[in-house]
Write an enzyme that holds these catalytic residues in place. Structure first.
Site, PDB file in Angstrom:
ATOM      1  N   TRP A  79     122.253 -21.134  14.091  1.00  0.00           N
ATOM      2  CA  TRP A  79     121.283 -20.531  15.006  1.00  0.00           C
ATOM      3  C   TRP A  79     121.517 -19.025  15.171  1.00  0.00           C
ATOM      4  O   TRP A  79     120.734 -18.342  15.794  1.00  0.00           O
ATOM      5  CB  TRP A  79     121.336 -21.208  16.375  1.00  0.00           C
ATOM      6  CG  TRP A  79     122.714 -21.339  16.931  1.00  0.00           C
ATOM      7  CD1 TRP A  79     123.383 -20.409  17.672  1.00  0.00           C
ATOM      8  CD2 TRP A  79     123.600 -22.454  16.771  1.00  0.00           C
ATOM      9  NE1 TRP A  79     124.639 -20.879  17.987  1.00  0.00           N
ATOM     10  CE2 TRP A  79     124.790 -22.131  17.446  1.00  0.00           C
ATOM     11  CE3 TRP A  79     123.498 -23.684  16.124  1.00  0.00           C
ATOM     12  CZ2 TRP A  79     125.884 -23.005  17.506  1.00  0.00           C
ATOM     13  CZ3 TRP A  79     124.584 -24.545  16.181  1.00  0.00           C
ATOM     14  CH2 TRP A  79     125.761 -24.208  16.855  1.00  0.00           C
ATOM     15  N   GLU A 110     121.086 -23.634  22.518  1.00  0.00           N
ATOM     16  CA  GLU A 110     121.728 -23.450  23.823  1.00  0.00           C
ATOM     17  C   GLU A 110     121.765 -24.757  24.606  1.00  0.00           C
ATOM     18  O   GLU A 110     122.733 -25.032  25.307  1.00  0.00           O
ATOM     19  CB  GLU A 110     121.007 -22.361  24.629  1.00  0.00           C
ATOM     20  CG  GLU A 110     121.194 -20.956  24.087  1.00  0.00           C
ATOM     21  CD  GLU A 110     122.653 -20.499  24.047  1.00  0.00           C
ATOM     22  OE1 GLU A 110     123.478 -21.048  24.803  1.00  0.00           O
ATOM     23  OE2 GLU A 110     122.976 -19.610  23.244  1.00  0.00           O
ATOM     24  N   GLN A 115     128.169 -28.138  27.351  1.00  0.00           N
ATOM     25  CA  GLN A 115     129.249 -29.124  27.439  1.00  0.00           C
ATOM     26  C   GLN A 115     129.585 -29.778  26.107  1.00  0.00           C
ATOM     27  O   GLN A 115     130.103 -30.897  26.074  1.00  0.00           O
ATOM     28  CB  GLN A 115     128.907 -30.225  28.442  1.00  0.00           C
ATOM     29  CG  GLN A 115     128.136 -29.686  29.598  1.00  0.00           C
ATOM     30  CD  GLN A 115     128.502 -30.323  30.910  1.00  0.00           C
ATOM     31  OE1 GLN A 115     129.407 -31.121  30.990  1.00  0.00           O
ATOM     32  NE2 GLN A 115     127.802 -29.962  31.950  1.00  0.00           N
ATOM     33  N   LEU A 153     125.419 -37.310  20.844  1.00  0.00           N
ATOM     34  CA  LEU A 153     125.682 -35.965  21.364  1.00  0.00           C
ATOM     35  C   LEU A 153     125.984 -35.990  22.867  1.00  0.00           C
ATOM     36  O   LEU A 153     126.534 -35.044  23.420  1.00  0.00           O
ATOM     37  CB  LEU A 153     124.471 -35.063  21.077  1.00  0.00           C
ATOM     38  CG  LEU A 153     124.665 -33.557  21.035  1.00  0.00           C
ATOM     39  CD1 LEU A 153     125.802 -33.146  20.109  1.00  0.00           C
ATOM     40  CD2 LEU A 153     123.386 -32.864  20.574  1.00  0.00           C
ATOM     41  N   TYR A 155     125.077 -36.711  27.146  1.00  0.00           N
ATOM     42  CA  TYR A 155     124.197 -36.068  28.139  1.00  0.00           C
ATOM     43  C   TYR A 155     122.734 -36.121  27.659  1.00  0.00           C
ATOM     44  O   TYR A 155     122.101 -35.106  27.408  1.00  0.00           O
ATOM     45  CB  TYR A 155     124.620 -34.628  28.411  1.00  0.00           C
ATOM     46  CG  TYR A 155     126.031 -34.518  28.922  1.00  0.00           C
ATOM     47  CD1 TYR A 155     126.331 -34.805  30.248  1.00  0.00           C
ATOM     48  CD2 TYR A 155     127.073 -34.169  28.078  1.00  0.00           C
ATOM     49  CE1 TYR A 155     127.635 -34.734  30.722  1.00  0.00           C
ATOM     50  CE2 TYR A 155     128.380 -34.092  28.541  1.00  0.00           C
ATOM     51  CZ  TYR A 155     128.648 -34.374  29.862  1.00  0.00           C
ATOM     52  OH  TYR A 155     129.932 -34.301  30.321  1.00  0.00           O
ATOM     53  N   TYR A 195     120.614 -19.702  32.785  1.00  0.00           N
ATOM     54  CA  TYR A 195     121.440 -19.358  31.621  1.00  0.00           C
ATOM     55  C   TYR A 195     120.620 -19.436  30.321  1.00  0.00           C
ATOM     56  O   TYR A 195     120.600 -18.488  29.528  1.00  0.00           O
ATOM     57  CB  TYR A 195     122.651 -20.305  31.532  1.00  0.00           C
ATOM     58  CG  TYR A 195     123.349 -20.182  30.210  1.00  0.00           C
ATOM     59  CD1 TYR A 195     124.238 -19.141  29.987  1.00  0.00           C
ATOM     60  CD2 TYR A 195     123.069 -21.059  29.165  1.00  0.00           C
ATOM     61  CE1 TYR A 195     124.844 -18.989  28.766  1.00  0.00           C
ATOM     62  CE2 TYR A 195     123.677 -20.914  27.931  1.00  0.00           C
ATOM     63  CZ  TYR A 195     124.561 -19.876  27.731  1.00  0.00           C
ATOM     64  OH  TYR A 195     125.145 -19.716  26.510  1.00  0.00           O
ATOM     65  N   ASP A 213     127.803 -18.122  31.572  1.00  0.00           N
ATOM     66  CA  ASP A 213     128.332 -19.489  31.491  1.00  0.00           C
ATOM     67  C   ASP A 213     129.810 -19.424  31.862  1.00  0.00           C
ATOM     68  O   ASP A 213     130.301 -18.366  32.286  1.00  0.00           O
ATOM     69  CB  ASP A 213     128.104 -20.085  30.087  1.00  0.00           C
ATOM     70  CG  ASP A 213     128.851 -19.333  29.000  1.00  0.00           C
ATOM     71  OD1 ASP A 213     129.500 -18.307  29.306  1.00  0.00           O
ATOM     72  OD2 ASP A 213     128.806 -19.768  27.843  1.00  0.00           O
ATOM     73  N   CYS A 277     139.381 -14.583  25.109  1.00  0.00           N
ATOM     74  CA  CYS A 277     139.634 -14.618  26.556  1.00  0.00           C
ATOM     75  C   CYS A 277     139.506 -16.072  27.030  1.00  0.00           C
ATOM     76  O   CYS A 277     138.731 -16.408  27.904  1.00  0.00           O
ATOM     77  CB  CYS A 277     138.660 -13.699  27.292  1.00  0.00           C
ATOM     78  SG  CYS A 277     139.197 -13.331  28.965  1.00  0.00           S
ATOM     79  N   CYS A 286     142.266  -8.513  22.025  1.00  0.00           N
ATOM     80  CA  CYS A 286     141.018  -8.302  22.777  1.00  0.00           C
ATOM     81  C   CYS A 286     140.448  -6.902  22.567  1.00  0.00           C
ATOM     82  O   CYS A 286     141.141  -5.905  22.797  1.00  0.00           O
ATOM     83  CB  CYS A 286     141.279  -8.543  24.262  1.00  0.00           C
ATOM     84  SG  CYS A 286     139.813  -8.276  25.267  1.00  0.00           S
ATOM     85  N   CYS A 292     140.190  -3.816  31.138  1.00  0.00           N
ATOM     86  CA  CYS A 292     140.439  -5.072  31.844  1.00  0.00           C
ATOM     87  C   CYS A 292     141.371  -4.851  33.028  1.00  0.00           C
ATOM     88  O   CYS A 292     142.538  -4.482  32.859  1.00  0.00           O
ATOM     89  CB  CYS A 292     141.047  -6.096  30.877  1.00  0.00           C
ATOM     90  SG  CYS A 292     141.303  -7.687  31.651  1.00  0.00           S
TER      91      CYS A 292
END
Ligand code: SF4
Ligand SMILES: [Zn+2]
Length: 568
Positions: A79, A110, A115, A153, A155, A195, A213, A277, A286, A292
């Site tokens: 994607w 998305e 999850q 998958l 949910y 989101y 997220d 992170c 990073c 930071c």
């Protein structure tokens, strides 16, 4: 701040939008003076401490985008595609169709990624897109087909809402691009929340809209030094504000129009949160380490130990967002989490108890692990990558020596405290008897048929098929004999004929954890003599041959029950 004005790859721009109000989050007005690093354990700081240094330092923002450009294809996500620039595409209708398809792919990816691990999603995404390449194709699909492709998958309500959303999009608008570009219109589509709207709007349409997220929340809370529960409403609101001001700032909003930058920026933050992170961060890799706040705090603590004090300075306009740093958290900081992604299934967290004598304080923790003075590092080859150079305290612009490996580890441990981890709420528990009914009883396994029923069209596991089941009353203690009696009574209530002489056999139990419920399923098998009459009325029920069970849209918990049956 516009950080990308000179970069050819990152400055593809379309027609500017109408100007609107500049987005300055009220929680973070620019401080008049640089804010000194908050030193643990008091971490006393003004509210201005949380003004995002990423806005101040455009170079670091640019490094984040460069870093993402360099790795965006590494994980081979189908994607992830080049932004469609209207300036480079000819023909309005054709471009509209391409844009709609791109937005649809971002939307599907998305929703699937919620999850769920990236590696799990990739084959599902490919199958889905080859079966329903456009939103129109999905809108025309049957619900059973949709659930069938989603099978495994988890949910499942996501699939239902995606399907419902496609139908709404197709019925609401005609034309080459039916999917709206704005976040408000997107959020009116079933299954699209803030989101997903931000992701579709920024990645497909190039709008300067934020995403937040769990991964992005973790990065931002560390960048800003916010010691908060990132899931509570007040903190989430603040983090959305920060995400919004950052994406608008980096995209040059409102002066600049749509471009590839918002989508690249949002994906870079998500990628950083899922690969570097992480709960146990790899700060030495990073690209935005220099801005930071939390890294600077850990660094200050480890490299300038003498400055650590428990005296709490008097601060004007003190921050009211951060919670008191919990030194117990440091004593039980998680061990290396490897490449775990935030969407990965929870693993048992290994806890490492730190020596607590003479006192379990952060300074003791660091003093027990730090060399008093850092040894000079061997000379490293010159690098054009500024993130690999000795870092600079963002508040003072002073150079800080490169930390030793031990110090790097200790700093990462300190960073891993952010955001504040809250104790998990206990999940309610429930027990149920799952009645696996087969017929005819005397035939071998491959000749038998099995009774399944369809769940209601709304609610948990909507429209999926399951073995008939009965919840056990929570207050009453049950035994194998009582569970078998429950199963027999329940099967008799279905009107499938007499159970005279038919034994019920308990095959075992399985625990299935939903987000809101821990369900223990006791699987009881009952063989009937019936030839499998068709059962009228609701819920829909049907008899399925053994070899056809694999093709049924059973929920994950039911498929585990079926595996138990097949194994016995
Ligand atoms: S905690 Fe470490 S990995 Fe995360 S943003 Fe800060 S420096 Fe980067
Ligand atoms: Zn604070």
């Amino acid at each position: 701040m516009r950080v990308m004005s000179k970069s050819k790859n990152l400055t593809t721009r379309a027609k500017p939008k109408t100007k609107s109000k500049p987005a300055t989050p009220p929680a973070f007005t620019k401080p008049a003076l640089p804010q000194p690093t908050a030193v643990p354990p008091s971490r006393a700081h003004a509210s201005a401490y949380h003004y995002p240094l990423l806005i101040e330092d455009g170079v670091v923002g640019k490094e984040l985008l460069r870093w993402f450009e360099g790795i965006e294809e590494v994980r081979n996500m189908p994607w992830r595609k080049k932004w469609l620039d209207p300036a480079e595409c000819e023909g309005g209708e054709e471009f509209g169709s391409l844009l709609e398809r791109r937005a649809y792919e971002v939307w599907v990816s998305e929703v699937m990624l919620q999850q769920t691990r990236v590696s799990t999603v990739i084959p599902y995404f490919n199958t889905w897109i080859s079966k329903w390449p456009t939103v129109d194709a999905l809108a025309e699909a049957s619900h059973d087909d949709v659930l069938s492709v989603w099978k495994g998958l988890g949910y499942y309500s996501r699939a239902t809402r995606l399907h419902d959303g496609a139908k709404v999009v197709v019925s609401a608008k005609d034309g080459p691009c039916k999917i709206p570009s704005g976040v408000d219109a997107l959020q009116k589509i079933p299954g699209i929340g803030r989101y997903t709207a931000g992701a579709v709007s920024s990645i497909a349409f190039g709008e300067a809209e934020p995403v937040l997220d769990g991964n992005v929340a973790r990065v931002l809370s560390r960048q800003l030094g916010l010691y908060v529960d990132a899931k509570d409403k007040k903190s989430t609101d603040v983090l959305w504000e920060v995400a919004d001001v950052l994406v608008k700032s980096v995209a040059g909003y409102p002066d600049e129009g749509r471009s590839s930058i918002p989508g690249q920026w949002n994906q870079a933050l998500m990628e950083l949160g899922s690969t570097i992170c992480t709960p146990r961060p790899k700060c030495d890799e990073c690209p935005i380490r220099r801005t930071c706040r939390v890294y600077a705090e850990g660094e200050t603590l480890s490299l300038k130990k003498a400055a650590v004090t428990t005296v709490v300075p008097d601060i004007e306009d003190a921050c009211t967002l951060c919670l008191q740093l919990d030194t117990e958290d440091l004593a039980t900081a998680p061990e290396d989490a490897g490449d775990d992604e935030d969407d990965a299934p929870p693993k048992p967290v290994k806890r490492r108890k730190v020596e607590t004598k003479p006192a379990n304080t952060i300074s003791n923790y660091f003093s027990s692990r730090m060399t008093p003075k850092p040894k000079p590092e061997p000379a490293t080859p010159a690098s054009s990558d500024a993130s690999l150079q000795p870092t600079t305290d963002p508040s003072t612009k002073r150079k800080i020596p490169t930390p030793t490996p031990a110090q790097t580890k200790a700093i990462a441990t300190y960073c891993s405290l952010f955001p504040k981890k809250m104790p998990k709420k206990a999940v309610p528990e429930e027990d149920a008897v799952v009645c696996v009914i087969s017929a005819p009883a005397t035939r071998s396994l491959d000749k038998r048929r099995w009774l399944i029923e369809q769940r209601p069209a709304k609610g948990l596991l909507a429209s999926l098929w399951q073995f008939p089941q009965q919840t056990l009353p929570p207050a009453i203690k049950h035994t194998a004999a009582s569970r078998k009696a429950t199963a027999r009574a329940y099967v008799e209530s279905l009107g499938l004929g007499s159970l005279d002489g038919r034994d019920a056999r308990e095959l075992g139990s399985l625990v299935h954890v939903f987000t809101h419920l821990k369900l223990t399923m006791y699987v009881v098998h009952i063989g009937l003599e019936t030839d499998g009459e068709i059962l009228e009325g609701a819920p829909a029920r049907k008899w399925v041959a053994t070899e056809d069970m694999g093709g049924e849209t059973l929920s994950t918990g039911m498929r585990r029950c079926w595996e138990l049956v097949a194994a016995t």
